[in-house]
Design an enzyme around this catalytic site. Structure first.
Site, mmCIF file in Angstrom:
data_model
loop_
_atom_site.group_PDB
_atom_site.id
_atom_site.type_symbol
_atom_site.label_atom_id
_atom_site.label_comp_id
_atom_site.label_asym_id
_atom_site.label_seq_id
_atom_site.Cartn_x
_atom_site.Cartn_y
_atom_site.Cartn_z
ATOM 1 N N HIS A 14 0.841 -1.198 0.000
ATOM 2 C CA HIS A 14 0.000 0.000 0.000
ATOM 3 C C HIS A 14 0.874 1.245 0.000
ATOM 4 C CE1 HIS A 14 -0.284 1.472 4.444
ATOM 5 N NE2 HIS A 14 0.889 0.977 4.216
ATOM 6 N N CYS A 33 5.134 4.999 5.424
ATOM 7 C CA CYS A 33 4.032 4.412 4.646
ATOM 8 C C CYS A 33 3.698 5.255 3.419
ATOM 9 C CB CYS A 33 2.798 4.198 5.516
ATOM 10 S SG CYS A 33 2.894 2.700 6.511
ATOM 11 N N HIS A 39 5.319 -0.230 -0.574
ATOM 12 C CA HIS A 39 5.971 -1.116 0.396
ATOM 13 C C HIS A 39 4.896 -2.069 0.883
ATOM 14 C CE1 HIS A 39 3.880 1.791 2.844
ATOM 15 N NE2 HIS A 39 3.839 0.867 3.784
ATOM 16 N N HIS A 41 3.223 -4.948 3.921
ATOM 17 C CA HIS A 41 3.096 -5.340 5.328
ATOM 18 C C HIS A 41 2.649 -6.795 5.389
ATOM 19 C CE1 HIS A 41 3.393 -1.307 7.129
ATOM 20 N NE2 HIS A 41 2.698 -0.879 6.094
ATOM 21 N N ASP A 79 -4.593 -10.593 -0.551
ATOM 22 C CA ASP A 79 -3.287 -11.245 -0.403
ATOM 23 C C ASP A 79 -2.420 -11.079 -1.655
ATOM 24 O OD1 ASP A 79 -1.409 -12.702 1.080
ATOM 25 O OD2 ASP A 79 -1.977 -14.560 0.058
ATOM 26 N N HIS A 80 -1.197 -10.586 -1.432
ATOM 27 C CA HIS A 80 -0.227 -10.330 -2.510
ATOM 28 C C HIS A 80 -0.719 -9.305 -3.523
ATOM 29 C CE1 HIS A 80 1.696 -13.747 -0.656
ATOM 30 N NE2 HIS A 80 2.787 -13.479 -1.360
ATOM 31 N N GLU A 126 -1.241 -4.169 11.438
ATOM 32 C CA GLU A 126 -0.366 -3.829 10.318
ATOM 33 C C GLU A 126 1.091 -4.140 10.677
ATOM 34 O OE1 GLU A 126 -0.762 -0.052 7.613
ATOM 35 O OE2 GLU A 126 0.826 0.308 9.064
HETATM 36 NI NI NI Z 1 2.552 0.981 5.404
#
Ligand code: NI
Length: 137
Positions: A14, A33, A39, A41, A79-80, A126
């Site tokens: 995200h 972020c 990047h 999580h 997911d992914h 997160e």
């Molecule tokens: Ni983040």
């Protein structure tokens, strides 16, 4: 009333940012972020449902069915994935953990009701030090 919680995990990318801010301003407001190159999580999701015990089974809810619902409605969509650009239920929202918890709640509410249970809490972690809980209002 009895409560049961199912844990699931997903990995996703995200970016927290505002288009009208410069990269520097985004970094100041959103921190790491807001990295312009995205990047990821390793998220943990805890879905707590509540209801009554079925006297025929001793269960509040069939956990296999609950897990299937969470996988279909939430995990497979996240997911992914890059949450900002690929996840329909997060379109147009800032991808904060707060908004993610609300989005996941909205994805799950109806399907959980169809299992004769009620959604109680969606908890999204997160990182190991931060999590959000949403109780539906
Ligand atoms: Ni983040």
């Amino acid at each position: 009333m009895i409560y049961i919680t199912r844990r699931e995990r997903f990995n996703a990318a995200h970016r927290l940012f505002r288009e009208d801010y410069s990269d520097e301003k985004n970094m100041e407001v959103f921190g790491k972020c807001s990295n312009p190159n995205w990047h990821g999580h390793n998220y943990e999701l805890f879905v707590t449902v509540k209801g009554k015990i079925d006297p025929d089974t001793g269960f509040l809810v069939n956990l296999k069915k609950l897990s299937k619902v969470i996988k279909e409605e939430v995990i497979e969509k996240l997911d992914h994935k890059n949450i900002n650009v690929e996840v329909d239920f997060m379109k147009g929202k800032y991808v904060s953990t707060e908004n993610l918890a609300i989005g996941i709640w909205q994805q799950l509410e109806k399907a959980v009701n169809e299992l004769d249970a009620m959604l109680h809490c969606v908890k999204v972690c997160e990182s190991e030090n931060n999590y959000v809980e949403y109780f539906g209002k």
